[in-house]
Enzyme design. Structure first.
Site, PDB file in Angstrom:
ATOM      1  N   GLY A   1      80.438  17.395  41.115  1.00  0.00           N
ATOM      2  CA  GLY A   1      79.989  18.684  41.643  1.00  0.00           C
ATOM      3  C   GLY A   1      80.633  19.107  42.949  1.00  0.00           C
ATOM      4  O   GLY A   1      81.006  20.272  43.131  1.00  0.00           O
TER       5      GLY A   1
ATOM      6  N   HIS B   1      84.696   8.330  30.593  1.00  0.00           N
ATOM      7  CA  HIS B   1      83.618   8.916  31.394  1.00  0.00           C
ATOM      8  C   HIS B   1      82.308   8.812  30.624  1.00  0.00           C
ATOM      9  O   HIS B   1      82.273   8.952  29.400  1.00  0.00           O
ATOM     10  CB  HIS B   1      83.924  10.378  31.724  1.00  0.00           C
ATOM     11  CG  HIS B   1      83.043  10.936  32.797  1.00  0.00           C
ATOM     12  ND1 HIS B   1      81.737  11.321  32.558  1.00  0.00           N
ATOM     13  CD2 HIS B   1      83.255  11.143  34.126  1.00  0.00           C
ATOM     14  CE1 HIS B   1      81.198  11.748  33.690  1.00  0.00           C
ATOM     15  NE2 HIS B   1      82.094  11.653  34.652  1.00  0.00           N
TER      16      HIS B   1
ATOM     17  N   GLU C   1      81.124   4.244  37.951  1.00  0.00           N
ATOM     18  CA  GLU C   1      80.166   5.349  37.983  1.00  0.00           C
ATOM     19  C   GLU C   1      78.831   4.881  37.406  1.00  0.00           C
ATOM     20  O   GLU C   1      78.659   4.826  36.194  1.00  0.00           O
ATOM     21  CB  GLU C   1      80.702   6.565  37.219  1.00  0.00           C
ATOM     22  CG  GLU C   1      81.347   6.289  35.872  1.00  0.00           C
ATOM     23  CD  GLU C   1      81.368   7.510  34.977  1.00  0.00           C
ATOM     24  OE1 GLU C   1      81.362   8.632  35.484  1.00  0.00           O
ATOM     25  OE2 GLU C   1      81.355   7.335  33.746  1.00  0.00           O
TER      26      GLU C   1
ATOM     27  N   TRP D   1      86.461  18.433  37.468  1.00  0.00           N
ATOM     28  CA  TRP D   1      85.804  19.738  37.390  1.00  0.00           C
ATOM     29  C   TRP D   1      84.865  19.862  36.197  1.00  0.00           C
ATOM     30  O   TRP D   1      84.102  20.828  36.107  1.00  0.00           O
ATOM     31  CB  TRP D   1      86.852  20.852  37.325  1.00  0.00           C
ATOM     32  CG  TRP D   1      87.657  21.027  38.572  1.00  0.00           C
ATOM     33  CD1 TRP D   1      87.695  20.201  39.668  1.00  0.00           C
ATOM     34  CD2 TRP D   1      88.558  22.105  38.861  1.00  0.00           C
ATOM     35  NE1 TRP D   1      88.561  20.695  40.612  1.00  0.00           N
ATOM     36  CE2 TRP D   1      89.111  21.867  40.143  1.00  0.00           C
ATOM     37  CE3 TRP D   1      88.952  23.244  38.157  1.00  0.00           C
ATOM     38  CZ2 TRP D   1      90.035  22.730  40.735  1.00  0.00           C
ATOM     39  CZ3 TRP D   1      89.878  24.097  38.746  1.00  0.00           C
ATOM     40  CH2 TRP D   1      90.413  23.841  40.023  1.00  0.00           C
ATOM     41  N   LYS D   2      84.960  18.927  35.263  1.00  0.00           N
ATOM     42  CA  LYS D   2      84.123  18.958  34.053  1.00  0.00           C
ATOM     43  C   LYS D   2      84.273  20.314  33.351  1.00  0.00           C
ATOM     44  O   LYS D   2      85.362  20.877  33.325  1.00  0.00           O
ATOM     45  CB  LYS D   2      82.672  18.604  34.389  1.00  0.00           C
ATOM     46  CG  LYS D   2      82.568  17.259  35.122  1.00  0.00           C
ATOM     47  CD  LYS D   2      81.148  16.752  35.255  1.00  0.00           C
ATOM     48  CE  LYS D   2      81.141  15.424  36.000  1.00  0.00           C
ATOM     49  NZ  LYS D   2      79.791  14.830  36.066  1.00  0.00           N
TER      50      LYS D   2
ATOM     51  N   SER E   1      77.683  10.465  42.286  1.00  0.00           N
ATOM     52  CA  SER E   1      77.167  11.496  43.194  1.00  0.00           C
ATOM     53  C   SER E   1      77.710  11.351  44.616  1.00  0.00           C
ATOM     54  O   SER E   1      76.962  11.259  45.587  1.00  0.00           O
ATOM     55  CB  SER E   1      75.627  11.496  43.212  1.00  0.00           C
ATOM     56  OG  SER E   1      75.120  12.019  42.004  1.00  0.00           O
TER      57      SER E   1
END
EC number: 5.3.1.1
Length: 255
Positions: free
Chosen positions: A234, A95, A167, A10-11, A212
């Protein structure tokens, strides 16, 4: 056989209302899904609330970061013991946003990995290259260096029961995504790199894709043999979009 894992990062997003609403939506959307592990990592301040909202569901609780210290004068940090105490299982480390904004080194991230293993939590180790590194053909070298920080200090057995998230930094939050074939090639390289030291450990390690991933590209990504789910940014903030990704992983890996 590896069990896919889809995890929502969720950042820096959330509110008490959003936590309740989003988890209620996830519980509804995912109530009948089988064959895919699911976890969410809300901001630390909402972990306890999320834990209560997740009670009785099959959705695991995760966190976005951890400190290397277990206690003491480290203002603003959260320890592995605290995360375990509150019920978190999957802890994101390395991350690209932490590496970039907080200058976290490969060595520090390897220490975090070790602390999590020691406490009995599951590290979700993020690795990946920048756009410049990608264009210079350095993807494999960068990933190998980031993996070696753990392999050379903790040994290959540290990856038993761990998760790796590839990532590509150039694809995070940009709308760009590696093609399924491009992503598969890197995932295979990661698995092969670990297999040089222990084929059995390499065969069981979950390697998520984290560039993404959305409800449009997930199904095709998950058809690749070395892509074992996703670390989702997102799209994890929308219950319906996140559910599509989870269902795509469950379906692809059952086939």
């Amino acid at each position: 056989m590896r069990h896919p894992l889809v995890m929502g990062n969720w950042k820096l997003n959330g509110s008490t209302h959003m936590v309740n609403e989003l988890i209620a939506g996830l519980r509804k959307e995912l109530s009948t899904v089988d064959g895919c592990g699911v976890a969410i990592a809300p901001p630390a301040i909402y972990l306890n609330q999320a834990k209560h909202e997740l009670a009785g569901s099959r959705i695991a609780l995760g966190a976005q970061n951890v400190d290397v210290n277990l206690s003491g004068a480290f203002t603003g940090e959260t320890s592995a013991e605290m995360l375990k105490d509150i019920g978190a299982q999957y802890i994101i480390i390395g991350h690209s946003e932490r590496r970039t904004y907080h200058q976290e080194s490969d060595e520090l991230i390897a220490k975090k990995f070790g602390v999590l293993k020691e406490i009995g939590l599951i590290p979700v180790l993020c690795i990946g290259e920048s756009e410049a590194e990608n264009e210079a053909g350095q993807t494999e070298a960068v990933c190998a260096k980031q993996l070696d920080a753990v392999l050379n200090t903790l040994g290959v057995k540290a990856f038993e029961g761990a998760v790796i998230a590839y990532e590509p930094i150039w694809a995070i939050g940009t709308g760009k995504s590696a093609t399924p074939a491009q992503a598969q090639a890197v995932h295979k390289f990661i698995r092969d790199h670990i297999a040089k030291q222990d084929a059995a450990v390499a065969a069981q390690v979950i390697i998520q894709y984290g560039g993404s991933v959305n409800d449009k590209n997930a199904a095709e990504l998950f058809t690749q043999p070395d892509i074992d789910g996703a670390l989702v940014g997102g799209a994890s903030l929308k219950a319906d979009a996140f559910a599509v990704i989870v269902k795509a992983a469950a379906k692809a890996k059952k086939a």
